[in-house]
Scaffold this motif. Sequence first.
Motif, short mmCIF file in Angstrom:
data_model
loop_
_atom_site.label_atom_id
_atom_site.label_comp_id
_atom_site.label_asym_id
_atom_site.label_seq_id
_atom_site.Cartn_x
_atom_site.Cartn_y
_atom_site.Cartn_z
N CYS A 1 4.90 16.49 -4.52
CA CYS A 1 4.25 15.07 -4.45
C CYS A 1 5.14 14.11 -5.01
O CYS A 1 5.48 13.08 -4.42
CB CYS A 1 3.06 15.15 -5.43
N LEU B 1 3.39 5.56 -6.09
CA LEU B 1 3.22 5.64 -7.26
C LEU B 1 2.07 6.77 -7.46
O LEU B 1 2.42 7.37 -8.47
CB LEU B 1 2.62 4.14 -7.88
N TRP B 2 1.15 6.81 -6.58
CA TRP B 2 0.07 7.88 -7.03
C TRP B 2 0.77 9.25 -6.91
O TRP B 2 0.35 10.17 -7.46
CB TRP B 2 -1.25 7.56 -6.27
N ASN B 3 1.40 9.28 -5.60
CA ASN B 3 1.99 10.68 -5.65
C ASN B 3 2.97 11.08 -6.70
O ASN B 3 3.06 12.14 -7.08
CB ASN B 3 2.53 10.83 -4.06
N ILE C 1 2.54 10.24 -10.11
CA ILE C 1 1.63 10.74 -10.94
C ILE C 1 1.13 12.03 -10.64
O ILE C 1 0.93 13.03 -11.41
CB ILE C 1 0.59 9.68 -11.13
N LEU C 2 0.54 12.34 -9.31
CA LEU C 2 0.07 13.79 -8.84
C LEU C 2 1.14 14.84 -9.08
O LEU C 2 0.97 15.78 -9.63
CB LEU C 2 -0.57 13.68 -7.47
N ARG D 1 5.69 -1.17 -8.64
CA ARG D 1 5.15 -0.06 -8.38
C ARG D 1 6.17 1.18 -8.06
O ARG D 1 6.27 2.35 -8.43
CB ARG D 1 4.14 0.02 -7.00
N ALA E 1 7.11 4.29 -10.17
CA ALA E 1 7.02 5.72 -9.50
C ALA E 1 8.46 6.41 -9.71
O ALA E 1 8.46 7.61 -9.75
CB ALA E 1 6.80 5.53 -7.79
N SER F 1 6.70 11.29 -2.62
CA SER F 1 6.50 9.88 -3.36
C SER F 1 7.87 9.14 -3.17
O SER F 1 8.09 7.98 -2.69
CB SER F 1 6.31 10.07 -4.96
N ASN G 1 0.81 -1.17 0.07
CA ASN G 1 0.13 0.03 0.00
C ASN G 1 0.86 1.37 0.03
O ASN G 1 0.61 2.39 -0.71
CB ASN G 1 -0.96 -0.04 1.25
N LYS H 1 2.09 1.89 -3.38
CA LYS H 1 0.95 2.30 -4.29
C LYS H 1 0.69 3.70 -4.18
O LYS H 1 0.64 4.41 -5.00
CB LYS H 1 -0.41 1.60 -3.89
N LYS H 2 0.82 4.31 -2.96
CA LYS H 2 0.63 5.63 -2.40
C LYS H 2 2.03 6.27 -3.10
O LYS H 2 1.63 7.43 -3.63
CB LYS H 2 0.73 5.96 -0.97
#
Length: 164
Positions: free
Chosen positions: A110, A96-98, A100-101, A135, A139, A114, A90, A93-94
């Motif tokens: 971000c 990776l999303w950060n 992208i943001l 991930r 990232a 990340s 998890n 995953k966070k």
Amino acid sequence: MSDNKAHVFLMECADFSEARVAKSFLESQGFHPHVRDEQLRSVAPHLGDALGKLILEIPEHEFLSASQALEKIEAPEVASPITDSEETQNLAKKSLWNSILGLIIVPVLCNVYSMVLGWRVLAREMPLSKKSKQRLVLAMFINAAAFYFWLTIGFKTVRSAFTL
């Protein structure tokens, strides 16, 4: 105490305190250790560098038993890996999303967050699970692209869009 010729090397000590602790442990186990040059070192500690490393010696016939006794208490501590890899997955995953943001909406902040999350995953999960590895690698590439974009042409593009 018997003469020095009957004693053999048992261990090298980092300092006088370690030597005393090891010696006292061995004595409590019924062995007869001694620290080479112990009396001279206690009277003239400034000669420690000239005398070399602290050597703990033991009578030759006690060597095997004493080394086994020391090995029992000196078992290396091995950090066990986290068994619950869901938590670290998890975090990956966070991360990776950060990233992208950071590429799309909030530059640099971000991406730095990340990377911090990525370091947390690396510190907690060894070896990395397949999901976490994928991930984190993704990232990392997105963070590199985001830093390149925002630090080279991104801010110029945003500034020129607002000056029209």
